[in-house]
Enzyme design. Structure first.
Site, mmCIF file in Angstrom:
data_model
loop_
_atom_site.group_PDB
_atom_site.id
_atom_site.type_symbol
_atom_site.label_atom_id
_atom_site.label_comp_id
_atom_site.label_asym_id
_atom_site.label_seq_id
_atom_site.Cartn_x
_atom_site.Cartn_y
_atom_site.Cartn_z
ATOM 1 N N HIS A 209 9.436 -4.873 -7.595
ATOM 2 C CA HIS A 209 8.588 -4.177 -6.613
ATOM 3 C C HIS A 209 8.091 -5.062 -5.466
ATOM 4 O O HIS A 209 7.376 -4.582 -4.587
ATOM 5 C CB HIS A 209 7.390 -3.506 -7.289
HETATM 6 C C1 UD1 Z 1 0.600 -3.354 -4.877
HETATM 7 C C2 UD1 Z 1 0.041 -4.750 -4.671
HETATM 8 C C3 UD1 Z 1 0.859 -5.758 -5.464
HETATM 9 C C4 UD1 Z 1 0.968 -5.349 -6.922
HETATM 10 C C5 UD1 Z 1 1.470 -3.925 -7.039
HETATM 11 C C6 UD1 Z 1 1.400 -3.489 -8.466
HETATM 12 C C7 UD1 Z 1 -0.979 -5.278 -2.488
HETATM 13 C C8 UD1 Z 1 -0.758 -5.937 -1.191
HETATM 14 N N1 UD1 Z 1 0.116 -5.152 -3.275
HETATM 15 O O1 UD1 Z 1 1.914 -3.336 -4.338
HETATM 16 O O2 UD1 Z 1 0.256 -7.016 -5.406
HETATM 17 O O3 UD1 Z 1 1.847 -6.223 -7.579
HETATM 18 O O4 UD1 Z 1 0.612 -3.055 -6.262
HETATM 19 O O5 UD1 Z 1 2.220 -2.407 -8.740
HETATM 20 O O6 UD1 Z 1 -2.077 -4.888 -2.809
HETATM 21 N N2 UD1 Z 1 3.211 4.485 -3.704
HETATM 22 C C9 UD1 Z 1 3.350 5.742 -4.239
HETATM 23 N N3 UD1 Z 1 2.441 6.124 -5.178
HETATM 24 C C10 UD1 Z 1 1.432 5.337 -5.620
HETATM 25 C C11 UD1 Z 1 1.313 4.061 -5.055
HETATM 26 C C12 UD1 Z 1 2.215 3.641 -4.110
HETATM 27 O O7 UD1 Z 1 4.250 6.490 -3.886
HETATM 28 O O8 UD1 Z 1 0.649 5.765 -6.490
HETATM 29 C C13 UD1 Z 1 4.226 4.030 -2.716
HETATM 30 C C14 UD1 Z 1 3.806 4.302 -1.285
HETATM 31 O O9 UD1 Z 1 4.945 4.663 -0.578
HETATM 32 C C15 UD1 Z 1 3.327 2.941 -0.806
HETATM 33 C C16 UD1 Z 1 4.181 1.981 -1.612
HETATM 34 O O10 UD1 Z 1 4.415 2.625 -2.856
HETATM 35 O O11 UD1 Z 1 3.471 2.790 0.574
HETATM 36 C C17 UD1 Z 1 3.528 0.637 -1.828
HETATM 37 O O12 UD1 Z 1 2.231 0.783 -2.412
HETATM 38 P P1 UD1 Z 1 1.077 -0.322 -2.137
HETATM 39 O O13 UD1 Z 1 -0.097 -0.049 -2.978
HETATM 40 O O14 UD1 Z 1 0.882 -0.494 -0.681
HETATM 41 O O15 UD1 Z 1 1.764 -1.653 -2.600
HETATM 42 P P2 UD1 Z 1 2.578 -1.980 -3.912
HETATM 43 O O16 UD1 Z 1 3.977 -2.324 -3.514
HETATM 44 O O17 UD1 Z 1 2.370 -0.912 -4.930
HETATM 45 N N1 UDP Z 2 3.762 -1.637 -16.363
HETATM 46 C C1 UDP Z 2 3.733 -0.364 -16.925
HETATM 47 N N2 UDP Z 2 4.751 0.502 -16.650
HETATM 48 C C2 UDP Z 2 5.820 0.161 -15.869
HETATM 49 C C3 UDP Z 2 5.839 -1.138 -15.287
HETATM 50 C C4 UDP Z 2 4.788 -2.008 -15.550
HETATM 51 O O1 UDP Z 2 2.807 -0.046 -17.677
HETATM 52 O O2 UDP Z 2 6.720 0.997 -15.670
HETATM 53 C C5 UDP Z 2 2.642 -2.561 -16.620
HETATM 54 C C6 UDP Z 2 3.028 -3.898 -17.216
HETATM 55 O O3 UDP Z 2 3.062 -3.841 -18.626
HETATM 56 C C7 UDP Z 2 1.920 -4.805 -16.700
HETATM 57 C C8 UDP Z 2 1.563 -4.225 -15.350
HETATM 58 O O4 UDP Z 2 2.079 -2.887 -15.353
HETATM 59 O O5 UDP Z 2 0.792 -4.714 -17.553
HETATM 60 C C9 UDP Z 2 2.193 -5.031 -14.242
HETATM 61 O O6 UDP Z 2 2.040 -4.362 -13.042
HETATM 62 P P1 UDP Z 2 2.962 -4.644 -11.788
HETATM 63 O O7 UDP Z 2 4.237 -5.271 -12.210
HETATM 64 O O8 UDP Z 2 3.015 -3.358 -11.043
HETATM 65 O O9 UDP Z 2 2.067 -5.629 -10.931
HETATM 66 P P2 UDP Z 2 1.885 -7.214 -10.866
HETATM 67 O O10 UDP Z 2 1.481 -7.691 -12.206
HETATM 68 O O11 UDP Z 2 3.171 -7.799 -10.383
HETATM 69 O O12 UDP Z 2 0.821 -7.381 -9.843
#
Ligand code: UD1
Ligand code: UDP
Length: 363
Positions: A209
């Site tokens: 991601h």
């Molecule tokens: C965010 C965090 C990242 C973390 C990740 C965990 C920041 C800068 N990034 O990244 O550090 O590792 O969460 O998963 O805070 N979207 C949906 N539904 C949702 C959420 C997001 O469709 O419920 C889509 C949207 O198109 C959005 C994109 O995912 O634009 C990215 O979401 P965003 O929260 O901006 O960043 P993440 O890549 O999820």
């Molecule tokens: N996780 C989950 N379902 C998924 C992918 C990840 O429950 O399909 C959990 C995973 O076990 C961990 C957390 O989400 O506890 C990690 O989140 P993510 O990788 O989105 O973010 P990061 O840790 O890189 O910020």
């Protein structure tokens, strides 16, 4: 003592669950400690948010700012405006933020400007890569924090090197592992387990991601191609993050052994992690979970803010180039993998340590 607890994104929910449990248990013992749970709405799909509240028994948030998605600046700004408005009406003594997402930094800035003390859980970790939005969030948050709670001694040392007063840094271990230990006996197989007749160590688990890996079609395609072509004939199960789905939908990828599924709940995802032959990921939290469960993990990134998952745990930081991913997959299938150990204080008691310290500092 009144604490605002901030959570916005998937990994935040997993980190706040044990902290809320620890606060509730102190309150039951008669301590004067109250919290207000604030969901910023950064993640909002059921399988990125509500599902974790239900599975991990996290109470319903007292408020949800519902900021939704946006650019880095617009999302951060929306969270800041909402939190500032809230603090105008009711100010807590402390604002507790976890991890490194936009919600973390946004609320830390607002709290500090409103003279509310900031607690940062998972402070001090550094990738050294300012191209990651999370690294900026970490540095800004830690420059404003009053109480630093760290997962490792390295993180504490990073803070000391940055000039933080040692007496404000507490090495307490890893709240993510509190949740992992508490719920390990409840892990359950997802539907894909039966559908594909999966067995222990008979599949590869893939998650991606990071913007640098998934926003460009060619980067994501190269990673998927390499994994599918070098997984020794094993099925590749890929729960797809919503950011990644946007790019994946533009790609024409067809492998018989690739199974893309929506993001999984915590209990199902960690069941798959526990029994995987290898987890291939660019997540931070997942490298900690594989370390504790002793599962081989390949991190497709050039840097990590969690070096102990490599030096102590089962993780290898292999970079993003196809040849390197291939090299490590070949190594796994032909030579085996390192054993790994569990880092110090990743023992399920970190949240209790945090709340004990807060109470003793405040009283
Ligand atoms: C965010 C965090 C990242 C973390 C990740 C965990 C920041 C800068 N990034 O990244 O550090 O590792 O969460 O998963 O805070 N979207 C949906 N539904 C949702 C959420 C997001 O469709 O419920 C889509 C949207 O198109 C959005 C994109 O995912 O634009 C990215 O979401 P965003 O929260 O901006 O960043 P993440 O890549 O999820
Ligand atoms: N996780 C989950 N379902 C998924 C992918 C990840 O429950 O399909 C959990 C995973 O076990 C961990 C957390 O989400 O506890 C990690 O989140 P993510 O990788 O989105 O973010 P990061 O840790 O890189 O910020």
């Amino acid at each position: 003592m009144n604490i605002d607890i901030i959570a916005g994104a998937r990994p935040n929910f997993i980190k706040i669950a044990p902290i809320i449990d620890a606060i509730k248990s102190k309150k039951a013992d008669g301590y004067e400690i109250n919290y207000r749970l604030i969901h910023t709405g950064q993640h909002y799909d059921k399988n990125m948010s509500l599902q974790f509240f239900e599975e991990l028994n996290i109470p319903k948030p007292d408020l949800n700012f519902e900021v939704g998605s946006g650019s880095q600046a617009s999302q951060t700004a929306a969270i800041m405006i909402s939190y500032e408005n809230l603090l105008k009406t009711e100010k807590p003594d402390l604002c507790l933020v976890v991890g490194d997402v936009n919600s973390t930094m946004a609320c830390a800035i607002v709290a500090k400007k409103a003279q509310v003390k900031v607690i940062h859980v998972e402070a001090g970790i550094r990738s050294g890569d300012l191209a990651m939005p999370e690294e900026i969030n970490r540095i800004v948050t830690d420059s404003l924090t009053d109480y630093y709670f760290t997962t490792t001694k390295t993180a504490s040392e990073n803070l000391i090197k940055e000039g933080i007063n040692e007496s404000n840094i507490y090495f307490v271990g890893n709240v993510m592992i509190d949740t992992l230990n508490k719920f390990m006996s409840s892990f359950k197989p997802p539907k894909v387990w039966a559908d594909l007749n999966l067995q222990e160590k008979s599949y590869v688990l893939l998650t991606m991601h990071r913007p640098s890996n998934v926003d460009a079609e060619n980067s994501l395609k190269a990673i998927i191609d390499t994994v599918c072509e070098n997984s020794n004939g094993l099925p590749v199960v890929f729960p797809v993050h919503p950011r990644t789905l946007k790019t994946l939908n533009q790609l024409n990828i067809n492998y018989d052994r690739l199974y893309t599924i929506p993001p999984l709940g915590y209990l199902e995802f960690n069941y798959l992690t526990k029994y995987a032959k290898v987890v291939i990921t660019d997540s931070g939290g997942i490298t900690e979970e594989t370390t504790v469960m002793g599962v081989p993990c390949i991190t497709v990134r050039n840097s990590t803010e969690r070096p102990e998952t490599v030096t102590i745990g089962t993780n290898e930081l292999v970079g993003t180039k196809s040849e390197r991913i291939k090299l490590y997959l070949n190594k796994l299938f032909n030579e085996g993998w390192k054993e790994g150990k569990i880092p110090e204080k990743w023992d399920g008691k970190s949240a209790k340590r945090i709340v004990d310290i807060l109470i003793s500092n405040m009283s």
